[in-house]
Write a protein that holds these residues in place. Structure first.
Motif, PDB file in Angstrom:
ATOM      1  N   TRP A  54       0.793  -1.228   0.000  1.00 17.15           N
ATOM      2  CA  TRP A  54       0.000   0.000   0.000  1.00 17.15           C
ATOM      3  C   TRP A  54       0.829   1.283   0.000  1.00 17.15           C
ATOM      4  O   TRP A  54       0.415   2.265  -0.634  1.00 17.15           O
ATOM      5  CB  TRP A  54      -0.975  -0.006   1.177  1.00 17.15           C
ATOM      6  N   ILE A  89      -8.088   1.701   5.367  1.00 20.49           N
ATOM      7  CA  ILE A  89      -6.782   1.900   4.738  1.00 20.49           C
ATOM      8  C   ILE A  89      -5.709   2.290   5.754  1.00 20.49           C
ATOM      9  O   ILE A  89      -4.517   2.118   5.478  1.00 20.49           O
ATOM     10  CB  ILE A  89      -6.832   2.928   3.589  1.00 20.49           C
ATOM     11  N   TRP A 120      -3.972   8.850   4.634  1.00 21.79           N
ATOM     12  CA  TRP A 120      -5.248   8.656   5.325  1.00 21.79           C
ATOM     13  C   TRP A 120      -5.732   9.958   5.967  1.00 21.79           C
ATOM     14  O   TRP A 120      -6.903  10.340   5.829  1.00 21.79           O
ATOM     15  CB  TRP A 120      -5.117   7.585   6.419  1.00 21.79           C
ATOM     16  N   LEU A 322      -8.546  -0.136  -0.818  1.00 20.24           N
ATOM     17  CA  LEU A 322      -7.845   1.009  -1.374  1.00 20.24           C
ATOM     18  C   LEU A 322      -8.312   1.338  -2.791  1.00 20.24           C
ATOM     19  O   LEU A 322      -8.084   2.445  -3.286  1.00 20.24           O
ATOM     20  CB  LEU A 322      -6.337   0.743  -1.371  1.00 20.24           C
TER      21      LEU A 322
END
Length: 373
Positions: A54, A89, A120, A322
């Protein structure tokens, strides 16, 4: 060096923030395991994948469209840039970090964690647009929709009587059960927001139903006959205290809130510009018939899967939390959503048998530890 120090300090602040809130929320959560789907195992696989992948994916998304713009884009019905995806996330990544660093599989990295939590924070602040970052900060309220959207939703509702409430209960129960299974035993397919206090003293609860039809889920071909991709319900309640948490779940007093429903409207946001278009009650029977067929077909295909196939499918659901952010940025098709990928091998083999049964929270320290010095 100063920048690294600043990022460490900021990341640790956000880790501590999430540790307090998510620790409390998780302690109150009901059991995750089901007889059909190995939920705990697939959460851990997805969390490991999130830690590895990520940060780079968020960097690519943020480069295409800043996180602030993506968060603001979620402030309309039918968008999966929403409270639960935002919660996920950050917290799925932090769960992966907790897993991998606890067992010494990876070294704790300031830049990786800062990248995720900074993305975020900027997206969450723009999504809420009220100076807070989560529903927890405001006593469990979530108000992404502005007065114009609230007005539209309320204007299209119709007063309900006992017979109407029975039909609405059936509609809601069917859609909720269907999406729970479609999302592999997770509630993310339904997202509530509110409470919105109306001028007449009533309370509006908004419920979005996401991805009812075919989608990026490989198994969703069973939903080819479902006529709507996304639906949004406007529920006007009287005499109900409503709170909405960061998982997009309503907590109501009394619990039988649909018995206190005084007006209801159902809409779809399907279409290029995502306009709110009413779905008349005359179409509900056909919708429910299509959903029931898709659910039965999906149940059969899940039951026929091996344990690993179920873990991989569930891990995709969590890892792809995501994806809505990438879709808003226009780069979803440029990113690799394959799951599992980086966890394949001994790590996956170790996580596959995990059931979570008998697991207890370790209350000897913070839910998420600060960055290693």
């Amino acid at each position: 060096m100063a920048e690294v120090t600043d990022r460490r300090v900021e990341a640790d602040k956000l880790i501590a923030y999430h540790a307090e809130i998510s620790g409390a929320m998780t302690a109150e959560r009901t059991a995750l395991e089901s007889r059909l789907i190995p939920v705990s195992a697939y959460i851990l696989v997805s969390a490991a994948e999130a830690w590895y992948r990520w940060p780079d994916m968020m960097t690519a998304i943020d480069k295409a469209t800043p996180a602030e713009e993506i968060g603001a884009a979620g402030r309309r019905p039918g968008m999966r840039v929403n409270a639960v995806h935002l919660w996920s996330i950050s917290n799925i990544y932090l769960t992966g970090r907790k897993l991998l660093t606890t067992f010494g599989i990876v070294e704790d990295e300031v830049e990786r964690t800062w990248t995720v939590l900074d993305f975020w924070k900027r997206a969450a602040a723009a999504y809420r647009a009220d100076g807070t970052l989560q529903a927890w900060d405001s006593g469990l309220t979530s108000h992404p929709y502005g007065d114009d959207i609230v007005g539209q939703l309320v204007a299209g509702t119709s007063a309900t009587d006992e017979g109407d409430r029975g039909a609405i209960k059936k509609l809601n129960a069917t859609l909720v059960a269907y999406l729970f299974l479609m999302y592999f035993d997770t509630r993310v397919g339904i997202g509530d927001s509110g409470p919105y206090v109306l001028d007449d003293g009533g309370t509006l609860l908004v419920r979005d139903y996401y991805q009812l039809a075919e989608s990026d889920f490989a198994w969703s071909h069973v939903a080819a006959g479902v006529p709507y991709r996304n639906l949004t319900a406007a529920l006007v309640l009287d005499g109900v205290d409503v709170r909405v948490n960061d998982w997009g779940t309503s907590l109501t007093e009394p619990e039988d809130y649909l018995d206190h429903l005084v007006a209801f409207g159902l809409y779809t946001t399907d279409g290029p510009d995502r306009p709110l278009r009413p779905v008349p009650a005359s179409e509900w029977d056909g919708l429910l018939a299509a959903v029931r067929k898709a659910q039965a077909d999906h149940y059969r295909q899940v039951a026929a899967m091996s344990r690993r196939q179920k873990i991989d499918a569930g891990a995709y659901v969590y890892f792809s939390f995501l994806r809505p952010f990438a879709e808003v940025a226009g780069v979803a098709d440029d990113l690799d959503w394959t799951v599992p990928r980086d966890s394949v091998g001994p790590l996956y083999d170790a996580l596959e048998p995990f059931t979570g049964e008998g697991a207890e929270m370790d209350d000897t320290g913070p839910y998420y530890a600060p960055l290693a010095q």
